[in-house]
Design a protein around this motif. Structure first.
Motif, PDB file in Angstrom:
ATOM      1  N   PHE A   1      42.218  58.037 -20.319  1.00  0.00           N
ATOM      2  CA  PHE A   1      42.004  58.697 -19.027  1.00  0.00           C
ATOM      3  C   PHE A   1      41.543  57.716 -17.959  1.00  0.00           C
ATOM      4  N   GLY A   2      40.950  56.590 -18.374  1.00  0.00           N
ATOM      5  CA  GLY A   2      40.655  55.529 -17.416  1.00  0.00           C
ATOM      6  C   GLY A   2      41.936  54.936 -16.842  1.00  0.00           C
TER       7      GLY A   2
ATOM      8  N   TYR B   1      43.565  47.578 -14.283  1.00  0.00           N
ATOM      9  CA  TYR B   1      43.874  48.235 -15.550  1.00  0.00           C
ATOM     10  C   TYR B   1      43.042  47.698 -16.717  1.00  0.00           C
ATOM     11  N   ALA B   2      42.724  46.407 -16.699  1.00  0.00           N
ATOM     12  CA  ALA B   2      41.943  45.832 -17.801  1.00  0.00           C
ATOM     13  C   ALA B   2      40.541  46.448 -17.907  1.00  0.00           C
ATOM     14  N   PRO B   3      39.749  46.460 -16.825  1.00  0.00           N
ATOM     15  CA  PRO B   3      38.426  47.090 -16.947  1.00  0.00           C
ATOM     16  C   PRO B   3      38.487  48.594 -17.146  1.00  0.00           C
ATOM     17  N   LEU B   4      39.496  49.257 -16.561  1.00  0.00           N
ATOM     18  CA  LEU B   4      39.601  50.712 -16.733  1.00  0.00           C
ATOM     19  C   LEU B   4      40.045  51.090 -18.133  1.00  0.00           C
ATOM     20  N   THR B   5      40.517  50.130 -18.903  1.00  0.00           N
ATOM     21  CA  THR B   5      40.858  50.379 -20.303  1.00  0.00           C
ATOM     22  C   THR B   5      39.683  50.088 -21.226  1.00  0.00           C
ATOM     23  N   ALA B   6      39.000  48.982 -21.001  1.00  0.00           N
ATOM     24  CA  ALA B   6      37.949  48.549 -21.930  1.00  0.00           C
ATOM     25  C   ALA B   6      36.599  49.209 -21.664  1.00  0.00           C
TER      26      ALA B   6
ATOM     27  N   LEU C   1      34.088  61.058 -15.384  1.00  0.00           N
ATOM     28  CA  LEU C   1      33.350  60.685 -14.177  1.00  0.00           C
ATOM     29  C   LEU C   1      33.281  59.171 -13.992  1.00  0.00           C
ATOM     30  N   TYR C   2      32.905  58.467 -15.048  1.00  0.00           N
ATOM     31  CA  TYR C   2      32.779  57.006 -14.930  1.00  0.00           C
ATOM     32  C   TYR C   2      34.129  56.332 -14.657  1.00  0.00           C
ATOM     33  N   PRO C   3      35.204  56.636 -15.401  1.00  0.00           N
ATOM     34  CA  PRO C   3      36.497  56.013 -15.072  1.00  0.00           C
ATOM     35  C   PRO C   3      37.000  56.370 -13.677  1.00  0.00           C
ATOM     36  N   SER C   4      36.773  57.622 -13.246  1.00  0.00           N
ATOM     37  CA  SER C   4      37.235  58.023 -11.912  1.00  0.00           C
ATOM     38  C   SER C   4      36.491  57.264 -10.824  1.00  0.00           C
TER      39      SER C   4
ATOM     40  N   LYS D   1      37.389  50.356  -7.259  1.00  0.00           N
ATOM     41  CA  LYS D   1      38.213  49.157  -7.333  1.00  0.00           C
ATOM     42  C   LYS D   1      39.455  49.268  -6.441  1.00  0.00           C
ATOM     43  N   ASN D   2      40.134  50.387  -6.513  1.00  0.00           N
ATOM     44  CA  ASN D   2      41.349  50.525  -5.718  1.00  0.00           C
ATOM     45  C   ASN D   2      41.047  50.725  -4.235  1.00  0.00           C
ATOM     46  N   GLY D   3      39.895  51.325  -3.923  1.00  0.00           N
ATOM     47  CA  GLY D   3      39.496  51.424  -2.523  1.00  0.00           C
ATOM     48  C   GLY D   3      39.257  50.060  -1.908  1.00  0.00           C
ATOM     49  N   ARG D   4      38.634  49.156  -2.663  1.00  0.00           N
ATOM     50  CA  ARG D   4      38.414  47.803  -2.156  1.00  0.00           C
ATOM     51  C   ARG D   4      39.738  47.064  -1.958  1.00  0.00           C
TER      52      ARG D   4
END
Length: 226
Positions: free
Chosen positions: A85-86, A107-112, A154-157, A163-166
């Motif tokens: 879900f991340g 994608y790397a941090p949102l996976t791990a 909540l945390y992945p969202s 990250k994508n906003g930056r």
């Protein structure tokens, strides 16, 4: 009488016995006295070895009991779904912000990170609480479901949003928000796509409840067997 003494001495000499003087005991009697006065080495080793063996057995039993009730497959499943879900949240927010750069950095941090945070948080809030004995069945289920929601949704969202906003600000892929209304601007921009996260929210909640029930059942069964 002298002849009788000489005959006794000859008898002792002929039998191989060694005469001893007054006040001196034979060697076998000395050895028996020494062994009786000193503790046996094997007996002392046994007395020292017994507590060590008992301690090792108790540690091994405690380790096996904890391994049995650790519910590693449940934690791995919950962490895997959080990682999935991340990735899903990262895809949604990249689409919202129209970001096409630095895919690996998001994608790397949102996976791990969701996977690791789920494992650590579940062990701290659920597993360790079960071992302490200060948690009920309802509390165990509640904590497990909260871990699934917090670390899997909540945390992945929030991480994907940040990250994508930056990246959107950096590469100017979307209109910049007005001053003082930055967060509201981003939320309005993503409100339609964010509704899709309701599906993983329901899934993570149900998974947390089921895993909490399973974990508590395993722990209760192990305690009864012990």
């Amino acid at each position: 009488m002298a002849a009788h003494g000489r005959q006794a001495a000859a008898d002792l000499k002929g039998s191989g016995a060694t005469p001893v003087g007054d006040g001196e005991a034979p060697e076998d009697i000395k050895m028996a006295i020494y062994m009786h006065g000193q503790p046996s080495r094997s007996l002392g080793d046994a007395k020292l070895r017994r507590p060590m063996v008992i301690d090792i057995i108790e540690r091994k039993f405690e380790y096996l009991r904890k391994e049995k009730t650790l519910n590693i497959p449940g934690m791995v499943f919950l962490g895997t779904t959080a990682s999935f879900f991340g990735i899903f949240a990262n895809f949604i927010f990249r689409y919202c912000f129209k970001v096409k750069y630095d895919a690996l950095k998001t994608y790397a941090p949102l996976t791990a990170l969701p996977f690791l945070s789920t494992i650590v948080t579940y062990k701290f809030l659920v597993t360790d609480a079960l071992y302490s004995g200060n948690i009920s069945k309802e509390n165990c289920v509640l904590r497990s479901s909260l871990v699934g929601i917090a670390c899997g949704i909540l945390y992945p969202s929030a991480l994907a949003f940040s990250k994508n906003g930056r990246l959107a600000v950096k590469y100017h892929t979307v209109p910049m928000p007005p001053k003082g209304r930055v967060l509201l601007h981003w939320l309005l921009l993503c409100q339609t796509e964010m509704k899709v996260m309701a599906i993983p929210l329901v899934f993570q909640t149900a998974s947390g409840i089921l895993i909490g029930l399973q974990h508590y059942g395993m722990f209760a069964k192990t305690v009864q067997e012990d």
